[in-house]
Scaffold this motif. Structure first.
Motif, PDB file in Angstrom:
ATOM      1  N   UNK A 293       0.829  -1.209   0.000  1.00  0.00           N
ATOM      2  CA  UNK A 293       0.000   0.000   0.000  1.00  0.00           C
ATOM      3  C   UNK A 293       0.862   1.258   0.000  1.00  0.00           C
ATOM      4  N   UNK A 294       2.039   1.177   0.618  1.00  0.00           N
ATOM      5  CA  UNK A 294       2.958   2.308   0.631  1.00  0.00           C
ATOM      6  C   UNK A 294       3.515   2.596  -0.755  1.00  0.00           C
ATOM      7  N   UNK A 295       3.806   1.543  -1.505  1.00  0.00           N
ATOM      8  CA  UNK A 295       4.309   1.729  -2.872  1.00  0.00           C
ATOM      9  C   UNK A 295       3.244   2.383  -3.745  1.00  0.00           C
ATOM     10  N   UNK A 296       1.999   1.950  -3.572  1.00  0.00           N
ATOM     11  CA  UNK A 296       0.893   2.534  -4.332  1.00  0.00           C
ATOM     12  C   UNK A 296       0.743   4.022  -4.004  1.00  0.00           C
ATOM     13  N   UNK A 297       0.867   4.363  -2.727  1.00  0.00           N
ATOM     14  CA  UNK A 297       0.823   5.768  -2.339  1.00  0.00           C
ATOM     15  C   UNK A 297       1.992   6.551  -2.916  1.00  0.00           C
ATOM     16  N   UNK A 298       3.141   5.920  -2.993  1.00  0.00           N
ATOM     17  CA  UNK A 298       4.354   6.538  -3.524  1.00  0.00           C
ATOM     18  C   UNK A 298       4.182   6.916  -4.991  1.00  0.00           C
ATOM     19  N   UNK A 299       3.703   5.988  -5.819  1.00  0.00           N
ATOM     20  CA  UNK A 299       3.507   6.286  -7.239  1.00  0.00           C
ATOM     21  C   UNK A 299       2.392   7.317  -7.424  1.00  0.00           C
ATOM     22  N   UNK A 300       1.397   7.277  -6.533  1.00  0.00           N
ATOM     23  CA  UNK A 300       0.315   8.267  -6.589  1.00  0.00           C
ATOM     24  C   UNK A 300       0.869   9.673  -6.396  1.00  0.00           C
ATOM     25  N   UNK A 301       1.755   9.822  -5.430  1.00  0.00           N
ATOM     26  CA  UNK A 301       2.347  11.138  -5.152  1.00  0.00           C
ATOM     27  C   UNK A 301       3.166  11.633  -6.337  1.00  0.00           C
ATOM     28  N   UNK A 302       3.910  10.742  -6.955  1.00  0.00           N
ATOM     29  CA  UNK A 302       4.724  11.132  -8.101  1.00  0.00           C
ATOM     30  C   UNK A 302       3.859  11.574  -9.274  1.00  0.00           C
ATOM     31  N   UNK A 303       2.789  10.837  -9.528  1.00  0.00           N
ATOM     32  CA  UNK A 303       1.903  11.192 -10.629  1.00  0.00           C
ATOM     33  C   UNK A 303       1.261  12.556 -10.430  1.00  0.00           C
ATOM     34  N   UNK A 304       0.838  12.833  -9.196  1.00  0.00           N
ATOM     35  CA  UNK A 304       0.213  14.117  -8.890  1.00  0.00           C
ATOM     36  C   UNK A 304       1.204  15.268  -9.053  1.00  0.00           C
ATOM     37  N   UNK A 305       2.402  15.081  -8.508  1.00  0.00           N
ATOM     38  CA  UNK A 305       3.405  16.131  -8.611  1.00  0.00           C
ATOM     39  C   UNK A 305       3.788  16.423 -10.050  1.00  0.00           C
ATOM     40  N   UNK A 306       3.924  15.379 -10.849  1.00  0.00           N
ATOM     41  CA  UNK A 306       4.278  15.563 -12.264  1.00  0.00           C
ATOM     42  C   UNK A 306       3.159  16.269 -13.013  1.00  0.00           C
ATOM     43  N   UNK A 307       1.911  15.951 -12.690  1.00  0.00           N
ATOM     44  CA  UNK A 307       0.784  16.604 -13.344  1.00  0.00           C
ATOM     45  C   UNK A 307       0.753  18.099 -13.059  1.00  0.00           C
ATOM     46  N   UNK A 308       0.979  18.479 -11.797  1.00  0.00           N
ATOM     47  CA  UNK A 308       0.994  19.890 -11.424  1.00  0.00           C
ATOM     48  C   UNK A 308       2.123  20.635 -12.133  1.00  0.00           C
ATOM     49  N   UNK A 309       3.299  20.024 -12.152  1.00  0.00           N
ATOM     50  CA  UNK A 309       4.480  20.644 -12.754  1.00  0.00           C
ATOM     51  C   UNK A 309       4.287  20.848 -14.255  1.00  0.00           C
ATOM     52  N   UNK A 310       3.806  19.818 -14.942  1.00  0.00           N
ATOM     53  CA  UNK A 310       3.639  19.907 -16.394  1.00  0.00           C
ATOM     54  C   UNK A 310       2.567  20.925 -16.768  1.00  0.00           C
ATOM     55  N   UNK A 311       1.481  20.968 -16.007  1.00  0.00           N
ATOM     56  CA  UNK A 311       0.400  21.904 -16.312  1.00  0.00           C
ATOM     57  C   UNK A 311       0.860  23.346 -16.131  1.00  0.00           C
ATOM     58  N   UNK A 312       1.608  23.609 -15.076  1.00  0.00           N
ATOM     59  CA  UNK A 312       2.126  24.952 -14.869  1.00  0.00           C
ATOM     60  C   UNK A 312       3.039  25.362 -16.016  1.00  0.00           C
ATOM     61  N   UNK A 313       3.949  24.484 -16.410  1.00  0.00           N
ATOM     62  CA  UNK A 313       4.911  24.821 -17.462  1.00  0.00           C
ATOM     63  C   UNK A 313       4.235  25.032 -18.808  1.00  0.00           C
ATOM     64  N   UNK A 314       3.276  24.190 -19.151  1.00  0.00           N
ATOM     65  CA  UNK A 314       2.641  24.319 -20.466  1.00  0.00           C
ATOM     66  C   UNK A 314       1.805  25.586 -20.540  1.00  0.00           C
ATOM     67  N   UNK A 315       1.117  25.932 -19.455  1.00  0.00           N
ATOM     68  CA  UNK A 315       0.330  27.173 -19.467  1.00  0.00           C
ATOM     69  C   UNK A 315       1.250  28.388 -19.536  1.00  0.00           C
ATOM     70  N   UNK A 316       2.350  28.331 -18.848  1.00  0.00           N
ATOM     71  CA  UNK A 316       3.331  29.416 -18.849  1.00  0.00           C
ATOM     72  C   UNK A 316       3.925  29.603 -20.249  1.00  0.00           C
ATOM     73  N   UNK A 317       4.245  28.487 -20.893  1.00  0.00           N
ATOM     74  CA  UNK A 317       4.857  28.544 -22.219  1.00  0.00           C
ATOM     75  C   UNK A 317       3.890  29.069 -23.276  1.00  0.00           C
ATOM     76  N   UNK A 318       2.633  28.650 -23.199  1.00  0.00           N
ATOM     77  CA  UNK A 318       1.660  29.015 -24.229  1.00  0.00           C
ATOM     78  C   UNK A 318       1.035  30.385 -23.968  1.00  0.00           C
ATOM     79  N   UNK A 319       0.695  30.657 -22.702  1.00  0.00           N
ATOM     80  CA  UNK A 319      -0.021  31.885 -22.361  1.00  0.00           C
ATOM     81  C   UNK A 319       0.889  33.033 -21.951  1.00  0.00           C
ATOM     82  N   UNK A 320       2.123  32.709 -21.635  1.00  0.00           N
ATOM     83  CA  UNK A 320       3.037  33.732 -21.154  1.00  0.00           C
ATOM     84  C   UNK A 320       2.910  33.997 -19.668  1.00  0.00           C
TER      85      UNK A 320
END
Length: 452
Positions: A257-284
């Motif tokens: 269950x800890x491993x499942x939580x671990x991958x969950x955290x990574x997926x969430x963090x990557x989603x936040x990071x990518x969304x911020x960067x793509x909006x910044x790049x496209x919208x300025x």
């Protein structure tokens, strides 16, 4: 000293009742008890996600609808509990059905205790109920700011009694997709895609909110009234997701269950990071709403694969989800689909991607550990699992979409399920409930401002 020792031992015996397991040298009863406690905690975490949905929908819409959003979420969650108990659980997990529909266990009575073989059925029921309620809350995104209260009542009954449980049976209840090896560990398809497609049907049939689109097809931004609420909702949902994903192990056991939580955290963090960067790049500018939605998209996408992929793959899955959410939201707006809380993008598009991702990134080792399907394309070189994942998305999605259009279409024909133009302009707080969620807004009721 002796007295303190006796008190300490007495307290420990309550917390860790070893004497209760004296006749069980294998520790089986203790394992069941601990696992049951873990699943019950996970149920509470998932149930508290309803608080996240209240803040998400409230913050993303106008304040003249705030009380309505909060109240109908509580009301429909309560009604969902009754319908799932009476019908839905039997359709999803009833043991007398077949590959296409479960049957039995209607008006479910689990008894007072477990059978000594696993997590008690009462605890399992509660956990599954919380998942059904989350899927329902996702669907409400398509109803936001323009649906009659009565439509929430009717659709709750049908969605929780039949639509959601059928898909749950196919993939989780031993149905035909489960037999094919469909991998959806905690519900990218069962929960998120199902809710999103129901929302899509509602959005199309209700049509856009007043003032959303101009005659030339261009869109107006109807801003949500409280971005702090929206950010807090994401945090609450993020925390609840550990019950959602890690709780789906149904056991503490070897610590998986800890491993499942671990991958969950990574997926969430990557989603936040990518969304911020793509909006910044496209919208300025780094768009906050996109970043928040990217976080949720990463969580949705990793939900199917959290138990099947390695850490690096969880990051990739989240990164792709964060980018998809940005372009998906633009696409739906371009085709004049009014999606106030981005349910179609966050839960629909990311849900599809997360389910398909298993067919690419799942490892054979983890598939064998979970006991579902096989490794994906990268690990095994085989296209089989990707095909099964594609099959589950298409078939489950088509069923939910068709069923939702049918039910909502009949509702629209017979009773209508959109409020009048006057009621929509006044706001659902006043028109549906007779009072504002923000009472100080009563003095502004005559202003009829689109921004509320």
């Amino acid at each position: 000293m002796v007295k303190k020792l006796l008190v300490t031992l007495g307290a420990l015996s309550l917390v860790f009742p070893a004497m209760a397991f004296a006749d069980d040298p294998s520790g089986k009863s203790l394992d069941i008890g601990i696992n049951s406690l873990w699943v019950m905690i996970a149920f509470v975490l998932v149930l508290l996600m309803q608080g996240g949905f209240i803040l998400l929908e409230t913050g993303s819409t106008r304040m003249k609808n705030a009380g309505h959003v909060a109240g109908k979420t509580i009301f429909t969650a309560g009604l969902a509990a009754l319908i799932y108990w009476a019908i839905g659980y039997g359709i999803a997990f009833g043991g007398d059905g077949n590959g296409f529909i479960g049957w039995g266990n209607f008006f479910f009575n689990p008894g007072y205790a477990g059978d000594g073989e696993g997590v008690p059925q009462s605890v399992f029921f509660l956990f599954q109920l919380a998942f059904a309620a989350v899927s329902l809350s996702i669907a409400w995104g398509g109803f936001a700011e323009r649906a009659k209260l009565s439509s929430y009542l009717i659709f709750t009954v049908v969605f929780i009694a039949v639509i959601y449980p059928v898909v749950a049976h196919w993939i989780w209840g031993g149905g035909w997709l489960a037999e094919d090896g469909a991998q959806d560990f905690a519900g990218s398809t069962v929960v998120h895609l199902s809710g999103a497609l129901a929302a899509f049907a509602a959005t199309v049939l209700l049509k856009p909110r007043i003032g959303k689109f101009n005659k030339d097809g261009s869109a107006n931004e109807i801003s949500g009234h409280n971005q702090v609420f929206t950010a807090l909702s994401v945090l609450l949902l993020w925390v609840g997701w550990f019950g959602f994903n890690a709780g789906s192990t149904l056991a503490i056991g070897d610590g998986f269950f800890g491993y499942v939580g671990f991958t969950t955290m990574l997926g969430a963090g990557a989603g936040a990071f990518a969304a911020l960067l793509i909006s910044w790049a496209v919208l300025g500018k780094a768009d906050i709403t996109t970043t928040l939605n990217g976080t949720l998209a990463g969580l949705v996408a990793i939900t199917a694969s959290c138990a099947f992929v390695e850490p690096w793959a969880a990051v990739v899955i989240g990164l792709v989800a964060g980018v998809l959410i940005f372009f998906s939201a633009k696409f739906f707006e371009k085709i004049k689909v009014d999606d106030p809380i981005f349910a179609l993008s966050v839960h629909g598009v990311a849900g599809i991607w997360g389910t398909l991702a298993n067919g690419i990134f799942a490892t054979q080792e983890l598939a064998e550990k979970v006991g579902v399907g096989q490794g994906g394309l990268i690990d095994t070189g085989s296209w089989k699992q990707l095909w099964v994942q594609f099959e589950s998305v298409v078939v489950a999605g088509a069923f939910v979409l068709a069923a939702s259009f049918l039910v909502l279409g009949v509702m629209k024909l017979i009773m209508g399920f959109r409020v009048t133009e006057e009621q929509e302009i006044i706001g659902l707080d006043l028109s549906e409930h007779g009072a504002y969620g923000y009472p100080e807004q009563l003095k502004k009721a005559g202003q009829n401002n689109i921004q509320g």
